[in-house]
Design an enzyme around this catalytic site. Structure first.
Site, PDB file in Angstrom:
ATOM      1  CE  LYS A 151      -4.099   1.474   2.657  1.00 44.76           C
ATOM      2  NZ  LYS A 151      -4.926   1.090   3.821  1.00 44.76           N
ATOM      3  CB  SER A 226      -7.912   2.981   2.797  1.00 46.05           C
ATOM      4  OG  SER A 226      -7.181   2.265   3.785  1.00 46.05           O
ATOM      5  CB  SER A 250      -8.404  -0.293   5.150  1.00 43.06           C
ATOM      6  OG  SER A 250      -9.085   0.871   5.546  1.00 43.06           O
TER       7      SER A 250
END
Length: 585
Positions: A151, A226, A250
């Protein structure tokens, strides 16, 4: 007189040009293969309703950018299988990494899943690993040559960690996140960083720097957030394993949206530190503590990386604890020697939002599959009253710092909030120590009350794992996600939780013309029903989207979560295999 370009837009243009320059010309898709409606970065944010139900999953196989050998490398192996053929020198790390880099480049052009292509760095690292293996006949580590992605918010020196904020672009990191250091020490090769929502605080991965991540299964549906870029990249097989973070869901929500697997561990199992951009330093240690964890295409792949990370995490992360990847989860291999059955509890909601019919049906189907599994006992667990309290406490703890620093960062370039955050995010006040202490006391009380769920009122633990919806709705349309309590509650409780795909949404799930008639539970429930009300949504948008469930175990029972996911995933597949071919995913 022309109007000056706002600062955030000028930064975004530069950043997008930088990203484009890192994709080699020979890896670029012809315009004819990019589906109509690939809106500009800016339009992808504001004109999301123009996206149609388009599935791009087959394009990497048919675009002729990947050779037959590269298709074989990227499609025919799980983690352990790929590591084995690399160690046996059937493939070099360089050719494996190149195959996945090419596939990641294709995925980026179809979904905007990347923020930082690290292809040159990855290939250099792969050649070094190949040289080491040739010279010593020994791999660098247990994940030698494994192509992975991370990420955007994890730090790699010399690479941006923007968290989707224009003001943080072109400020490359000078330190290495502990998880990055651990993964590279194991021999893994990071090929890219992946796209996220602005501020990391949304359930739709969308920002002004890189645009909106598109779901490769259907452009009309969210890729989740996310860790949405990871979800899209893994679904298109552009990486073997991805690493994200989870504070409200997320990791699990993007896994649900793309029909893959996600693993949110307990605090301390996977290094998280080194990523405080946009928040006051140490915020996660005083409020609600997020965790890092993997996403993958199988339970086995999740286990393969967690087995190497957990025993070593304390050596890299100051936020980690000693760990052993093993436990006492009852074995189904030798049922005659078991002291008792595996007990799986079914918790059907959170007391605040009632699951929509297809979500409830998928949970029912998994429960029935487990009831038919020898050695498994399924028990219905009434929704604990304390579970309804979790979402409110978790939400307040997430906002403990008041968001002032994040708003300062946004305002410094004139950057507006993305649609999902508008009306949900604003500048607040930092909590006082007294206010924070009161919330943490409420959290402790909830934790005490929830402990009863695992022993059913007895003195010994009787429930090994529970199954629960991942969200009260199917994969929603862009910017329509809500009811984060189904996932954030288990962060508050620090229960490890994983995402498991069940099957695709089918015609019979539509129930056209049949409204929900159960009483509305409250404002959250009312908002959720708008995703099923035929006056506000065309239910056919959900067709062929993945339906998933969540598996949860008690605090620090991370290995037990893995074993429970194995068991439940196997039961689901037995059920799917028993269905007519037309009903299979």
């Amino acid at each position: 007189m022309s109007t000056p370009t706002p600062t955030y837009q000028a930064i975004a243009q530069r950043k997008q040009a930088q990203l484009e320059a890192q994709i080699p010309a020979e890896w670029r898709l012809p315009a004819s293969l990019i589906p109509a409606g690939m809106l500009s970065v800016a339009d992808s944010i504001t004109n999301a309703k123009e996206y149609q139900r388009v599935n791009v999953m087959n394009i990497p196989r048919t675009c002729e950018i990947l050779t037959g050998r590269e298709l074989h490398i990227t499609e025919k192996y799980d983690v352990q299988g790929l590591l084995r053929v690399i160690s046996q020198k059937q493939f070099t790390s360089e050719e494996v990494v190149r195959a996945f880099c090419k596939r990641a480049a294709i995925a980026q052009q179809l979904t905007r899943c990347l923020t930082e292509p690290l292809f040159t760095r990855a290939l250099t690292r792969a050649r070094a690993l190949d040289a080491h293996l040739a010279q010593t006949n020994r791999p660098i580590g247990p994940l030698h040559g494994l192509p992975i992605s991370i990420k955007d918010n994890f730090h790699i020196p010399g690479v941006d960690s923007t968290t989707g904020l224009a003001a943080l672009a072109f400020q490359p990191a000078t330190s290495t996140s502990p998880l990055v250091a651990l993964l590279e020490s194991l021999g893994a090769i990071i090929i890219a960083k992946t796209n996220i929502p602005q501020t990391l605080g949304a359930l739709d991965s969308c920002n002004h720097l890189f645009g909106r991540v598109l779901n490769p299964l259907s452009r009309a549906l969210t890729a989740g957030g996310s860790t949405g870029g990871e979800g899209a990249l893994l679904a298109l097989r552009g990486s073997m394993v991805g690493f994200g973070t989870d504070i409200g869901g997320s990791i699990r929500i993007p896994a649900m949206c793309q029909g893959i697997y996600g693993f949110k561990p307990s605090v301390g199992r996977v290094p998280f530190g080194g990523q405080d951009a946009g928040h006051i330093a140490g915020n996660s240690r005083i409020a609600l503590q997020a965790v890092a964890g993997p996403l993958a295409r199988s339970v086995a792949d999740l286990g393969a990386v967690m087995a190497e990370i957990v025993p070593r995490a304390e050596l890299f992360g100051e936020d980690c604890i000693p760990g052993v990847w093993g436990g006492k989860f009852p074995s189904l291999k030798l049922p005659e020697s078991q002291p008792r059955n595996v007990t799986i509890g079914v918790v059907r909601g959170d007391g605040l939002v009632k699951p929509l019919p297809p979500v409830a049906r998928a949970l029912d189907e998994v429960a029935e599959a487990l009831r038919r599994t020898p050695g498994v006992e399924v028990v219905e667990i009434p929704v604990p009253a304390a579970l309804a309290k979790c979402q409110g406490v978790a939400g307040r703890l997430m906002g403990a710092d008041g968001g002032g620093l994040m708003m300062d960062v946004l305002e410094s370039t004139g950057e507006p909030l993305i649609p999902w955050l508008q009306g949900r995010t604003k500048r607040g006040k930092e909590m006082t120590v007294q206010q924070l202490g009161k919330l943490q006391a409420q959290r402790s009380q909830i934790e005490r009350e929830m402990m009863q769920m695992w022993n059913l009122g007895g003195v010994e633990r009787r429930v090994d794992a529970i199954i629960h919806p991942l969200a009260p709705h199917p994969v929603p349309e862009l910017d329509r996600s809500n009811a984060v309590g189904y996932t954030s509650s288990f962060v508050l409780l620090d229960y490890p939780a994983g995402a498991l795909p069940v099957r695709a949404f089918r015609e019979e799930d539509l129930e056209l013309g049949k409204p929900m008639d159960a009483p509305v539970l409250g404002s959250w429930d009312k908002a959720n029903r708008e995703l099923w009300d035929e006056k506000t949504v065309d239910r056919r948008v959900y067709l062929d989207s993945p339906l998933s469930i969540q598996v949860v175990t008690p605090k620090q029972n991370d290995y037990e979560l893995f074993r429970a996911m194995e068991l439940i995933d196997r039961a689901i597949k037995v059920q799917v295999d028993a269905k007519p071919a037309a009903s299979k995913l």
